[in-house]
Design a protein around this motif. Structure first.
Motif, PDB file in Angstrom:
ATOM      1  N   VAL A   6       0.859  -1.185   0.000  1.00 27.23           N
ATOM      2  CA  VAL A   6       0.000   0.000   0.000  1.00 27.23           C
ATOM      3  C   VAL A   6       0.895   1.236   0.000  1.00 27.23           C
ATOM      4  O   VAL A   6       1.643   1.466   0.953  1.00 27.23           O
ATOM      5  CB  VAL A   6      -0.942   0.016   1.227  1.00 27.23           C
ATOM      6  N   GLY A   9       5.070   5.452  -2.815  1.00 27.28           N
ATOM      7  CA  GLY A   9       6.128   6.437  -2.570  1.00 27.28           C
ATOM      8  C   GLY A   9       7.474   5.760  -2.807  1.00 27.28           C
ATOM      9  O   GLY A   9       7.540   4.640  -3.343  1.00 27.28           O
ATOM     10  N   ILE A  10       8.523   6.399  -2.369  1.00 27.35           N
ATOM     11  CA  ILE A  10       9.861   5.836  -2.585  1.00 27.35           C
ATOM     12  C   ILE A  10       9.993   4.493  -1.862  1.00 27.35           C
ATOM     13  O   ILE A  10      10.540   3.532  -2.394  1.00 27.35           O
ATOM     14  CB  ILE A  10      10.930   6.860  -2.156  1.00 27.35           C
ATOM     15  N   GLY A  11       9.425   4.402  -0.651  1.00 25.37           N
ATOM     16  CA  GLY A  11       9.511   3.148   0.104  1.00 25.37           C
ATOM     17  C   GLY A  11       8.747   2.014  -0.559  1.00 25.37           C
ATOM     18  O   GLY A  11       9.267   0.900  -0.708  1.00 25.37           O
ATOM     19  N   ALA A 129      -6.236   3.997  -6.087  1.00 24.42           N
ATOM     20  CA  ALA A 129      -6.627   2.856  -5.242  1.00 24.42           C
ATOM     21  C   ALA A 129      -6.313   3.200  -3.790  1.00 24.42           C
ATOM     22  O   ALA A 129      -5.249   2.841  -3.270  1.00 24.42           O
ATOM     23  CB  ALA A 129      -5.888   1.601  -5.674  1.00 24.42           C
ATOM     24  N   LEU A 131      -6.635   2.814   0.052  1.00 22.38           N
ATOM     25  CA  LEU A 131      -7.046   1.811   1.036  1.00 22.38           C
ATOM     26  C   LEU A 131      -7.935   2.473   2.087  1.00 22.38           C
ATOM     27  O   LEU A 131      -7.580   3.522   2.633  1.00 22.38           O
ATOM     28  CB  LEU A 131      -5.804   1.220   1.723  1.00 22.38           C
ATOM     29  N   ALA A 159       3.142   0.735   3.175  1.00 25.92           N
ATOM     30  CA  ALA A 159       4.175   1.744   2.891  1.00 25.92           C
ATOM     31  C   ALA A 159       3.452   3.046   2.592  1.00 25.92           C
ATOM     32  O   ALA A 159       3.775   3.746   1.639  1.00 25.92           O
ATOM     33  CB  ALA A 159       5.035   1.296   1.713  1.00 25.92           C
ATOM     34  N   ASP A 160       2.443   3.338   3.431  1.00 26.16           N
ATOM     35  CA  ASP A 160       1.544   4.444   3.113  1.00 26.16           C
ATOM     36  C   ASP A 160       1.818   5.681   3.964  1.00 26.16           C
ATOM     37  O   ASP A 160       0.914   6.476   4.222  1.00 26.16           O
ATOM     38  CB  ASP A 160       0.067   3.995   3.202  1.00 26.16           C
ATOM     39  N   ALA A 183       9.393  23.223   7.839  1.00 22.38           N
ATOM     40  CA  ALA A 183      10.422  23.193   6.784  1.00 22.38           C
ATOM     41  C   ALA A 183       9.874  23.920   5.557  1.00 22.38           C
ATOM     42  O   ALA A 183       8.743  23.672   5.138  1.00 22.38           O
ATOM     43  CB  ALA A 183      10.757  21.753   6.420  1.00 22.38           C
ATOM     44  N   GLY A 304      15.042   9.672   5.939  1.00 20.95           N
ATOM     45  CA  GLY A 304      13.706   9.057   5.861  1.00 20.95           C
ATOM     46  C   GLY A 304      13.586   8.113   4.674  1.00 20.95           C
ATOM     47  O   GLY A 304      13.194   6.944   4.815  1.00 20.95           O
ATOM     48  N   ALA A 306      16.092   7.047   2.828  1.00 20.73           N
ATOM     49  CA  ALA A 306      17.198   6.073   2.880  1.00 20.73           C
ATOM     50  C   ALA A 306      16.822   4.882   3.763  1.00 20.73           C
ATOM     51  O   ALA A 306      17.081   3.724   3.416  1.00 20.73           O
ATOM     52  CB  ALA A 306      18.466   6.755   3.407  1.00 20.73           C
ATOM     53  N   ALA A 308      13.771   3.877   4.404  1.00 21.89           N
ATOM     54  CA  ALA A 308      12.714   3.118   3.708  1.00 21.89           C
ATOM     55  C   ALA A 308      13.350   2.187   2.676  1.00 21.89           C
ATOM     56  O   ALA A 308      12.923   1.035   2.502  1.00 21.89           O
ATOM     57  CB  ALA A 308      11.742   4.086   3.032  1.00 21.89           C
TER      58      ALA A 308
HETATM   59  C1  LIG Z   1      11.640  18.633   3.999  1.00 24.53           C
HETATM   60  C2  LIG Z   1      12.021  17.182   3.903  1.00 24.53           C
HETATM   61  C3  LIG Z   1      13.270  16.829   3.400  1.00 24.53           C
HETATM   62  C4  LIG Z   1      13.651  15.476   3.332  1.00 24.53           C
HETATM   63  N1  LIG Z   1      14.890  15.155   2.878  1.00 24.53           N
HETATM   64  C5  LIG Z   1      15.284  13.849   2.855  1.00 24.53           C
HETATM   65  C6  LIG Z   1      16.583  13.490   2.383  1.00 24.53           C
HETATM   66  O1  LIG Z   1      17.370  14.346   1.977  1.00 24.53           O
HETATM   67  N2  LIG Z   1      16.928  12.156   2.375  1.00 24.53           N
HETATM   68  C7  LIG Z   1      16.065  11.172   2.795  1.00 24.53           C
HETATM   69  O2  LIG Z   1      16.431   9.987   2.766  1.00 24.53           O
HETATM   70  N3  LIG Z   1      14.818  11.495   3.251  1.00 24.53           N
HETATM   71  C8  LIG Z   1      14.412  12.796   3.274  1.00 24.53           C
HETATM   72  N4  LIG Z   1      13.163  13.130   3.724  1.00 24.53           N
HETATM   73  C9  LIG Z   1      12.254  12.045   4.172  1.00 24.53           C
HETATM   74  C10 LIG Z   1      11.567  11.340   3.027  1.00 24.53           C
HETATM   75  O3  LIG Z   1      10.959  12.278   2.177  1.00 24.53           O
HETATM   76  C11 LIG Z   1      10.504  10.372   3.542  1.00 24.53           C
HETATM   77  O4  LIG Z   1      10.981   9.697   4.680  1.00 24.53           O
HETATM   78  C12 LIG Z   1      10.193   9.344   2.470  1.00 24.53           C
HETATM   79  O5  LIG Z   1       9.655   9.987   1.340  1.00 24.53           O
HETATM   80  C13 LIG Z   1       9.202   8.306   2.989  1.00 24.53           C
HETATM   81  O6  LIG Z   1       8.825   7.461   1.957  1.00 24.53           O
HETATM   82  P1  LIG Z   1       7.578   6.491   2.128  1.00 24.53           P
HETATM   83  O7  LIG Z   1       7.463   5.796   0.818  1.00 24.53           O
HETATM   84  O8  LIG Z   1       7.713   5.707   3.372  1.00 24.53           O
HETATM   85  O9  LIG Z   1       6.330   7.450   2.372  1.00 24.53           O
HETATM   86  P2  LIG Z   1       5.671   8.525   1.388  1.00 24.53           P
HETATM   87  O10 LIG Z   1       6.682   9.169   0.508  1.00 24.53           O
HETATM   88  O11 LIG Z   1       4.835   9.406   2.260  1.00 24.53           O
HETATM   89  O12 LIG Z   1       4.710   7.659   0.439  1.00 24.53           O
HETATM   90  C14 LIG Z   1       3.492   7.115   0.913  1.00 24.53           C
HETATM   91  C15 LIG Z   1       2.613   6.838  -0.289  1.00 24.53           C
HETATM   92  O13 LIG Z   1       1.433   6.174   0.161  1.00 24.53           O
HETATM   93  C16 LIG Z   1       0.315   6.734  -0.464  1.00 24.53           C
HETATM   94  N5  LIG Z   1      -0.840   6.504   0.421  1.00 24.53           N
HETATM   95  C17 LIG Z   1      -1.084   7.076   1.629  1.00 24.53           C
HETATM   96  N6  LIG Z   1      -2.213   6.597   2.156  1.00 24.53           N
HETATM   97  C18 LIG Z   1      -2.708   5.693   1.257  1.00 24.53           C
HETATM   98  C19 LIG Z   1      -3.859   4.867   1.237  1.00 24.53           C
HETATM   99  N7  LIG Z   1      -4.756   4.873   2.247  1.00 24.53           N
HETATM  100  N8  LIG Z   1      -4.071   4.048   0.160  1.00 24.53           N
HETATM  101  C20 LIG Z   1      -3.168   4.015  -0.875  1.00 24.53           C
HETATM  102  N9  LIG Z   1      -2.056   4.805  -0.899  1.00 24.53           N
HETATM  103  C21 LIG Z   1      -1.826   5.623   0.162  1.00 24.53           C
HETATM  104  C22 LIG Z   1       0.667   8.203  -0.629  1.00 24.53           C
HETATM  105  O14 LIG Z   1      -0.129   8.822  -1.634  1.00 24.53           O
HETATM  106  C23 LIG Z   1       2.146   8.099  -1.005  1.00 24.53           C
HETATM  107  O15 LIG Z   1       2.329   7.962  -2.399  1.00 24.53           O
HETATM  108  C24 LIG Z   1      12.751  14.464   3.778  1.00 24.53           C
HETATM  109  C25 LIG Z   1      11.487  14.818   4.251  1.00 24.53           C
HETATM  110  C26 LIG Z   1      11.129  16.171   4.334  1.00 24.53           C
HETATM  111  C27 LIG Z   1       9.770  16.532   4.873  1.00 24.53           C
END
Ligand SMILES: Cc1cc2nc3c(=O)[nH]c(=O)nc-3n(C[C@H](O)[C@H](O)[C@H](O)COP(=O)(O)OP(=O)(O)OC[C@H]3O[C@@H](n4cnc5c(N)ncnc54)[C@H](O)[C@@H]3O)c2cc1C
Length: 385
Positions: A6, A9-11, A129, A131, A159-160, A183, A304, A306, A308
């Motif tokens: 789910v 994002g990058i994770g 889609a 959830l 991974a949401d 920020a 963050g 990295a 993930a």
């Molecule tokens: C200002 C700032 C600078 C940053 N700089 C860095 C950096 O330099 N290096 C680094 O490693 N990290 C950095 N980070 C952290 C990094 O951006 C996050 O930790 C990372 O993007 C997390 O990835 P993720 O895939 O876990 O979550 P997210 O990127 O939040 O992805 C979650 C995904 O799930 C989807 N989603 C949510 N709910 C649902 C649902 N109910 N059903 C279906 N889909 C859903 C969302 O639409 C999204 O696409 C930074 C963060 C910030 C705020």
């Protein structure tokens, strides 16, 4: 096995790529994404060697070299007097010491590279889609989407992100805490800046605020992140515009190139920083968590995404060992809990270190400087093998 992830994002994408790479057709991976279109925010990201090593391992080396800029060093300076406090040598030194480059990338470029690789590997992303709810029994997991449709899977990875629906389903509602910091982010076209401006990657520290800038896309754009204490959270979104005049006022009198960067930015986006304390566990039965859903952290270690990406590699490695999925998930979280909690804690500490009065922060940076690269071995040299 049919695995639903789910969140694209990058994770989520990194997990799908890792799992398809390691397990091939033994696992059918479906990524469910709430957004109607797959796009990442116009912002950049620092990718440290612990993350690039993982991405190189799944065939993304060439793509990363094409989209990334490798800084020779990152400096930390006090805004008062532009005094140098600490230098983190990177470039070739990072590759030699930690086995992967330290790269600055545009988030959209990294996201696109992961998505392309996933498609090459036969993975699938379903957009639109969202959830709504998830439940499980001994036979499998049922995902109820907000449009009323159902998806059946053998296992689910949440991974949401920060406000994860999967996390809430597993561990109940608990609100992320506002850190008290905002920020500001902007990407500035380099051509708008005065010629000869010194733009090497720098973290500028000062009382109650700090400012970070580094070039991306071969130096054609400069990414800036400015963090300020003590404001109200306001709207949380990658696309919430802030008032550039407020940003300029917060950094009035700071050294060049800060005023020039703020002046040249079209828009400044405002992002309240939230996090949560570490969880004691991430998995219940056939469902587990990854990335910000599991361990959100403030961005002051740039870790963050990295972390993930590290989660993705650890999860795929445990799934590849076979056996019951519940056990693979428990082994995965056992691999990751202590390390991610340590990075969360270090990120929180950096938030205050960057914002301390110089008299207090200078000795701390000096001590870190004496340790040199060894200071970062645990972070950049650690993570999944
Ligand atoms: C200002 C700032 C600078 C940053 N700089 C860095 C950096 O330099 N290096 C680094 O490693 N990290 C950095 N980070 C952290 C990094 O951006 C996050 O930790 C990372 O993007 C997390 O990835 P993720 O895939 O876990 O979550 P997210 O990127 O939040 O992805 C979650 C995904 O799930 C989807 N989603 C949510 N709910 C649902 C649902 N109910 N059903 C279906 N889909 C859903 C969302 O639409 C999204 O696409 C930074 C963060 C910030 C705020």
């Amino acid at each position: 096995m049919k695995l639903a992830i789910v969140g694209a994002g990058i994770g989520g994408l990194a997990a799908a790529v890792e799992i398809r790479t390691r397990l091939g057709d033994a696992v059918e991976v479906m990524v469910l994404e709430r957004a109607e279109r797959l796009e990442e925010a116009g912002a950049a990201l620092q990718l440290s060697p612990n993350a690039t090593r993982v991405l190189f391992g799944v065939g993304l080396g060439e793509a990363l070299q094409a989209i990334g800029s490798a800084p020779e060093r990152i400096e930390i300076r006090a805004a008062a007097g532009a005094r140098l406090l600490y230098t983190n040598p990177l470039g070739e030194a990072a590759v030699r010491r930690w086995g992967g480059p330290y790269l600055h990338v545009h988030r959209a470029d990294l996201h696109a590279a992961l998505l392309n690789r996933l498609i090459e590997l036969g993975g699938e992303v379903r957009t639109g889609a969202a959830l709504g709810a998830v439940s499980q029994d001994a036979a499998g997991v049922t995902l109820l989407l907000e449009d009323g449709s159902m998806v059946a899977a053998d296992a689910v990875v949440g991974a949401d992100g920060l406000r994860s629906t999967v996390r809430q389903a597993l561990f109940g509602p608990d609100k992320p805490r506002f850190s008290g910091q905002i920020a500001w982010r902007a990407l500035v076209p380099a051509e708008r800046l005065p010629e000869g401006l010194k733009l090497s990657p720098t973290v500028w520290t000062g009382l109650g605020r700090h400012f970070v800038h580094y070039p991306v896309r071969r130096g054609t754009q400069i990414n800036l992140i400015a963090v300020v204490d003590g404001a109200e959270p306001g709207e949380e979104s990658w696309r919430a515009k802030g008032d550039r005049a407020v940003l300029a006022a917060a950094f009035a009198g700071w050294p060049s190139p800060i005023p020039e960067l703020i002046q040249a930015a079209d828009d400044a986006w405002r992002w309240p920083i939230y996090d949560r304390p570490p969880l004691p566990r991430w998995s219940v039965g056939r469902i587990t968590l990854l990335g910000d859903a599991a361990h959100p952290m403030p961005p002051y270690m740039a870790q963050g995404a990295a972390q993930a990406i590290e989660d993705a590699a650890a999860l795929a490695a445990r799934l590849a060992e076979g056996g019951a999925i519940e056990h693979a998930f428990r082994r995965y979280e056992a691999d990751r809990l202590a390390r991610t909690a340590r990075v969360q804690a270090a990120s929180r500490r950096n938030a205050s270190l960057f914002h301390l009065p110089g008299l207090l922060s200078r000795p701390m940076f000096a001590a870190a400087g004496r340790l040199g690269l060894a200071n970062l071995d645990w972070l950049y040299g650690g993570g999944p093998a």
